[in-house]
Write a protein that holds these residues in place. Sequence first.
Motif, PDB file in Angstrom:
ATOM      1  N   ARG A  10       0.342  11.075  -8.244  1.00 11.36           N
ATOM      2  CA  ARG A  10      -0.540  11.065  -9.404  1.00 11.36           C
ATOM      3  C   ARG A  10      -1.838  10.295  -9.188  1.00 11.36           C
ATOM      4  O   ARG A  10      -2.862  10.669  -9.718  1.00 11.36           O
ATOM      5  N   GLU A  11      -1.811   9.166  -8.447  1.00 14.83           N
ATOM      6  CA  GLU A  11      -2.983   8.301  -8.411  1.00 14.83           C
ATOM      7  C   GLU A  11      -3.589   8.075  -7.032  1.00 14.83           C
ATOM      8  O   GLU A  11      -4.790   7.895  -6.916  1.00 14.83           O
ATOM      9  N   ASN A  12      -2.795   8.005  -6.008  1.00 13.01           N
ATOM     10  CA  ASN A  12      -3.280   7.745  -4.657  1.00 13.01           C
ATOM     11  C   ASN A  12      -2.532   8.644  -3.684  1.00 13.01           C
ATOM     12  O   ASN A  12      -1.310   8.631  -3.654  1.00 13.01           O
ATOM     13  N   LEU A  13      -3.282   9.412  -2.905  1.00 13.22           N
ATOM     14  CA  LEU A  13      -2.664  10.304  -1.925  1.00 13.22           C
ATOM     15  C   LEU A  13      -3.233   9.943  -0.556  1.00 13.22           C
ATOM     16  O   LEU A  13      -4.438  10.015  -0.358  1.00 13.22           O
ATOM     17  N   ALA A  14      -2.370   9.549   0.349  1.00 14.99           N
ATOM     18  CA  ALA A  14      -2.833   9.081   1.656  1.00 14.99           C
ATOM     19  C   ALA A  14      -2.178   9.892   2.768  1.00 14.99           C
ATOM     20  O   ALA A  14      -1.001  10.244   2.687  1.00 14.99           O
ATOM     21  N   PHE A  15      -2.972  10.148   3.802  1.00 11.46           N
ATOM     22  CA  PHE A  15      -2.521  10.970   4.919  1.00 11.46           C
ATOM     23  C   PHE A  15      -2.890  10.323   6.250  1.00 11.46           C
ATOM     24  O   PHE A  15      -3.945   9.703   6.380  1.00 11.46           O
ATOM     25  N   PHE A  43       0.838  -1.200   0.000  1.00 14.35           N
ATOM     26  CA  PHE A  43       0.000   0.000   0.000  1.00 14.35           C
ATOM     27  C   PHE A  43       0.873   1.251   0.000  1.00 14.35           C
ATOM     28  O   PHE A  43       0.646   2.180  -0.776  1.00 14.35           O
ATOM     29  N   LEU A  44       1.889   1.272   0.862  1.00 17.77           N
ATOM     30  CA  LEU A  44       2.779   2.431   0.929  1.00 17.77           C
ATOM     31  C   LEU A  44       3.424   2.689  -0.433  1.00 17.77           C
ATOM     32  O   LEU A  44       3.522   3.829  -0.869  1.00 17.77           O
ATOM     33  N   ASP A  45       3.814   1.625  -1.123  1.00 21.87           N
ATOM     34  CA  ASP A  45       4.406   1.774  -2.453  1.00 21.87           C
ATOM     35  C   ASP A  45       3.409   2.326  -3.468  1.00 21.87           C
ATOM     36  O   ASP A  45       3.797   2.950  -4.449  1.00 21.87           O
ATOM     37  N   SER A  46       2.102   2.108  -3.236  1.00 23.32           N
ATOM     38  CA  SER A  46       1.084   2.567  -4.190  1.00 23.32           C
ATOM     39  C   SER A  46       0.732   4.035  -4.012  1.00 23.32           C
ATOM     40  O   SER A  46       0.066   4.617  -4.863  1.00 23.32           O
TER      41      SER A  46
END
Length: 173
Positions: free
Chosen positions: A59-64, A52-55
Amino acid sequence: MVDTTFLRGDRLALRSVEPSDLDFLRHHQNDPAMRGSLTRSFPQTIADAESFLDSVTVRENLAFVAIHAGERVGFVALFDVEHVPGRARLGYWVVPEHQGEGYATEMVDLVVEYAFDELRLHKVTADTLAANEASQRVLEKLGFDREGVLREHEYIDGSFVDSHLYAILRSDA
């Protein structure tokens, strides 16, 4: 410790997910009290968390991760960001001991504002289980409209359950 805050609200700081957050994410996503509403049927391993961290990309996935008074209290992300049509899917959760304190509303508000103002997206969608009234209240409070019901869309604890699809347009925000 270096402050890596990316977005700041009245009470919360949102920073990107880091390798040091993997145990936090895995613990809460495997928590029996949370995984049903997260529609997780299989245990998340450390390898899953690393994948998940690698994804997570710009551009496509922004996680906070949401931080309050130095403590991690939740997670919020924009998934499947499509820049040409200008849309993304929203996902979020707050750890059980901090639910009901308004953190979900603040997290979602910060990320939606970022999506519209900085990423120049046109539409943000979210879906929530029909039984998750707290999540529906968060979305409705922030101006999301319920666009439909996905009938028997998820399989939770031995039953098919409905999911509600919500969306907000930049012009609605």
